[in-house]
Design a protein around this motif. Structure first.
Motif, short mmCIF file in Angstrom:
data_model
loop_
_atom_site.label_atom_id
_atom_site.label_comp_id
_atom_site.label_asym_id
_atom_site.label_seq_id
_atom_site.Cartn_x
_atom_site.Cartn_y
_atom_site.Cartn_z
N MET B 153 -0.26 -0.04 -9.67
CA MET B 153 0.19 0.84 -8.54
C MET B 153 -0.03 0.34 -7.02
O MET B 153 0.95 0.47 -6.20
CB MET B 153 -1.29 2.07 -8.32
N LEU B 154 -1.14 -0.77 -6.98
CA LEU B 154 -1.24 -1.36 -5.73
C LEU B 154 0.04 -2.41 -5.43
O LEU B 154 0.48 -2.62 -4.50
CB LEU B 154 -2.35 -1.89 -5.36
N TRP B 156 2.93 -1.58 -6.20
CA TRP B 156 4.20 -0.86 -5.58
C TRP B 156 4.01 -0.44 -4.23
O TRP B 156 5.07 -0.28 -3.43
CB TRP B 156 4.37 0.27 -6.62
N ILE B 157 2.93 0.03 -4.09
CA ILE B 157 2.37 0.35 -2.72
C ILE B 157 2.73 -0.48 -1.62
O ILE B 157 3.11 -0.63 -0.62
CB ILE B 157 0.84 0.88 -2.58
N TYR B 160 6.30 -1.39 -0.69
CA TYR B 160 6.77 -0.55 0.26
C TYR B 160 6.17 -0.66 1.58
O TYR B 160 6.96 -0.57 2.46
CB TYR B 160 6.91 1.12 -0.14
N VAL B 161 4.86 -0.96 1.63
CA VAL B 161 4.17 -1.17 2.92
C VAL B 161 4.76 -2.39 3.50
O VAL B 161 5.27 -2.47 4.62
CB VAL B 161 2.58 -1.35 2.56
N ASN B 163 7.87 -3.82 3.02
CA ASN B 163 9.17 -3.70 3.44
C ASN B 163 9.08 -2.66 4.84
O ASN B 163 10.01 -2.98 5.62
CB ASN B 163 9.77 -2.90 2.40
N THR B 164 8.39 -1.70 5.03
CA THR B 164 8.47 -0.94 6.07
C THR B 164 7.76 -1.68 7.16
O THR B 164 8.43 -1.73 8.38
CB THR B 164 7.25 0.21 5.73
N SER B 285 13.77 -3.61 -3.93
CA SER B 285 13.19 -2.56 -4.55
C SER B 285 12.36 -3.02 -5.94
O SER B 285 12.17 -2.02 -6.68
CB SER B 285 14.44 -1.60 -5.08
#
Lengths: 313, 381
Positions: B153-154, B156-157, B160-161, B163-164, B285
């Motif tokens: 889970m982490l 993927w989190i 995205y973090v 990338n943002t 991605s």
């Protein structure tokens, strides 16, 4: 709005199918981290079947053939996991990870080799199935109904009945809870675990082909299935290994996933200026938080991840 | 005869033998795939994959290519060490990929947006990875969440973090999906090479990161096998309850283990992105493969910190070699295929070792029986 509902149902179908696959495997006592890889393989099989068929073939033949191939490829691929973890007591996390990497690499190699053979300048990893894909869709007044939505619902009901109402399902669960006890009453644990993994291959392959026909009509295989297998694992855990809850969780997670695709279409959501990545992150964050509060009394099968050894106590 | 037997019994010899067997099996299947695609060039292709930098035309070009491979081996080795360290303590750190992402995130942000010198960025990268690792550890120790699940889970989190955060104006190149080039924005953010680049035909990506990574492997080995701290961690891994009974702080040990693992993976990211070898793509991605290749290197290295040095180099070598083969015939991902196969076969290591031991036991029994027979025969005469 219809687009949002449509995508929600589509993604929910994928998640539901794959998570149910994981559910069967884990109830038999094998952790299936290779779901992502199984999805890729099922998708590859299905996509190649579609692209090799003439778009003018009757829709029903395309649908049945594609689904059959995806299922068979998924099951064959999952047998790699079963073989290593049931008979050779391999580390299931390790083999699952290997299957994920292997599937993406193998699919990329295969598609690229095929593409370059047809046209030496074509080094892409794309398989196209524009015309064939239409066979899966029935238009219901603006809402594109996809056959996979129906299949997912059927799979959900069948899974519930099989797991809780049949001798096979209860025996399968016994093998995941206490294989020694199951063996002592004459259940063949190895066979049951093979069955669990093969069913997960079946559903995983189905989920894979469902995913790549959702919304797009070509697929680049070098990205695999972009983490959907892992999201399905999250759905399974969030659903506490129970089919009904898995169905509901799949809807919830599917909704978030759909939102990240179409949020810019809603003026009030777009006005909030939340980056799309936040919607992508949501399912993972929610499941992590829920896990943190529920894992103390987790309903995970007790013997999962432990290779079965007839001699051990 | 006796010497040879005792050699086979030696666990480290067994580890090396089984790893070699995995490699041979992986290469063999890779070769068959190449043969199927096109039989005429398969021999040369597999040779290219294995020889990699040796296939370049001039010695200078060879050195430069070797430098590139080494520059990418350093981050891979750090990720492998992260997984190896945690595995020794009984934790499967599949979250190394996420910790690597966090390392890249903080390290690159500090270097590009805040224009910090490289050592600060390196420390921040380590902290980023350690924090993410500590979250996994906390969830495992106090909330009973399996580290594999929370790690995934982490991953993927964190992706995205990262990338943002990195797609902000200060860090992202406007024209491309990549972050700004460190060499043009903040030269001080690049890890220095102290003349190492001269050894590799002025390859600027060869930096002190490479010797650092090797030193890290040695330190991890010393910690695990020679210190009380390492012993406590391993004891916690074997049996949490027993460790608690013996007066160890078992929950703290789990968190510390994963934090150290996270720091190693975070530094790994810094070793790649702070050398200017490549930039972070904010549109990616999928979770970077470095963490997963680390798993390959760990298991191929026989779960020994020093073994991972060799196996990391090997994995990176075939990956780079794969990029050199004739792309009009063969896909370069064939080397990904081979390393994935190697990981799969590593799952059978336990079985291989069992077979070797069975073989030895059988042989010894037979020899004993022969001796007895010979002795009895002697008596009769």
């Amino acid at each position: 709005m219809t687009l949002l509902i449509q995508y929600t149902f589509l993604f929910a179908s994928v998640l539901c199918l794959v998570a149910l696959g994981g559910c069967f495997s884990e109830h038999s006592g094998i952790i299936n981290l290779g779901l992502e890889g199984i999805m890729v393989m099922g998708a590859l099989g299905g996509a190649l079947t579609m692209s090799s068929m003439d778009p003018s073939t009757p829709a029903i033949i395309i649908v049945v053939a594609t689904i059959c191939v995806a299922i068979i490829v998924g099951m064959l691929y999952s047998s790699l996991l079963a073989f290593a973890s049931i008979h050779f007591k391999a580390d299931q996390t390790l083999v699952g990870t290997a299957l994920n990497l292997l599937a993406t690499a193998a699919a990329t190699v295969y598609v690229r080799a095929m593409n370059t053979k047809i046209n030496p300048d074509n080094v892409s990893t794309t398989v196209q199935y524009i015309g064939q894909k239409k066979a899966f869709i029935v238009n219901l007044g603006g809402f594109e109904f996809n056959w996979f939505m129906l299949i997912a619902v059927i799979a959900l009901i069948v899974s519930y009945v099989v797991l809780y109402k049949t001798r096979f399902g209860l025996r399968l669960q016994a093998c995941g809870e206490n294989p020694q006890a199951a063996d002592s009453v004459g259940i063949n644990v190895y066979k049951m675990r093979w069955a669990g993994v093969l069913i997960s291959g079946l559903l995983g392959g189905l989920g894979g082909i469902c995913y790549i026909t959702a919304g797009v009509s070509e697929w680049k295989f070098d990205v695999g299935v972009a983490g959907f297998g892992f999201l399905a694992l999250a759905v399974m855990i969030f659903g506490q290994w129970k089919p009904t809850r898995i169905g509901l969780t799949a809807l919830l997670f599917g909704f978030f996933r759909a939102l990240s695709n179409v949020y810019s279409g809603f003026s009030w959501l777009a006005a909030l200026k939340i980056p799309g990545t936040v919607y992508n992150m949501m399912p993972y964050i929610i499941s992590l938080i829920v896990l943190a509060f529920t894992s103390k009394n987790s309903r995970a099968p007790k013997a999962e991840g432990i290779p079965y050894d007839k001699g051990s106590r | 005869m006796n010497e040879k037997k005792s050699l086979l019994k030696n666990p480290s010899v067994q580890a090396i033998l089984t790893s070699l067997l995995c490699v041979v099996l992986g290469l063999f299947i890779g070769y068959i795939v190449l043969l199927i695609i096109n039989p005429s060039g398969a021999g040369k292709a597999i040779q290219t994959i294995l020889m990699n930098f040796m296939m370049r035309s001039s010695p200078a070009a060879r050195l430069k290519a070797l430098g590139n491979t080494l520059a990418k081996t350093a981050p891979l080795l750090m990720c492998a060490l992260s997984i190896c360290f945690c595995y020794k303590v009984g934790l499967f750190n599949i979250g190394a990929a996420g910790q690597y992402e966090m390392g890249a995130c903080l390290g690159l942000y500090a270097a590009i947006a805040l224009k910090m010198p490289w050592y600060v960025c390196l420390i921040l990268a380590a902290i980023g990875g350690a924090l993410l690792g500590a979250i996994t550890g906390f969830l495992k120790a106090y909330r009973n969440v399996n580290e594999v699940i929370s790690g995934i889970m982490l991953n993927w989190i964190a992706l995205y973090v990262t990338n943002t955060i990195l797609s902000g104006e200060k860090t992202k190149d406007i024209a491309s999906p990549y972050t700004l080039k460190l060499s043009s924005v903040n030269k001080g953010g690049l890890i220095p090479s102290f003349g190492l680049d001269k050894l590799f035909s002025n390859n600027s990506t060869v930096t002190i990161a490479i010797p650092f990574a090797v030193v890290a492997a040695i330190i991890i080995w010393i910690i695990l096998s020679k210190t009380k701290f390492g012993y406590e961690l391993k004891a916690t891994g074997y049996n949490k309850q027993a460790a608690k009974y013996a007066g160890m702080r078992e929950n703290r040990n789990i968190i510390v283990t994963l934090a150290i693992g996270g720091a190693l993976a975070g530094i790994g990211a810094a070793f790649l992105f702070l050398t200017g070898y490549q930039e972070w793509s904010v549109t990616q991605s999928s979770v970077p493969s470095m963490g997963f290749n680390g798993i390959a290197a760990t298991f191929l290295g026989g779960l020994h910190p020093l073994g991972t040095i060799l196996s990391s180099f090997f994995i990176q070598n075939i990956t780079d070699g794969g990029a050199l083969i004739d792309k009009s015939i063969y896909p370069s991902q064939i080397s990904d295929l081979i390393s994935a196969l190697i990981i799969y076969f590593c799952g059978f290591v336990l079985f291989f070792k069992l077979q070797i031991n069975k073989f030895i036991a059988k042989k010894e029994e037979r020899n004993k029986a022969k001796e007895i027979m010979a002795a009895e025969g002697g008596d009769k005469k």
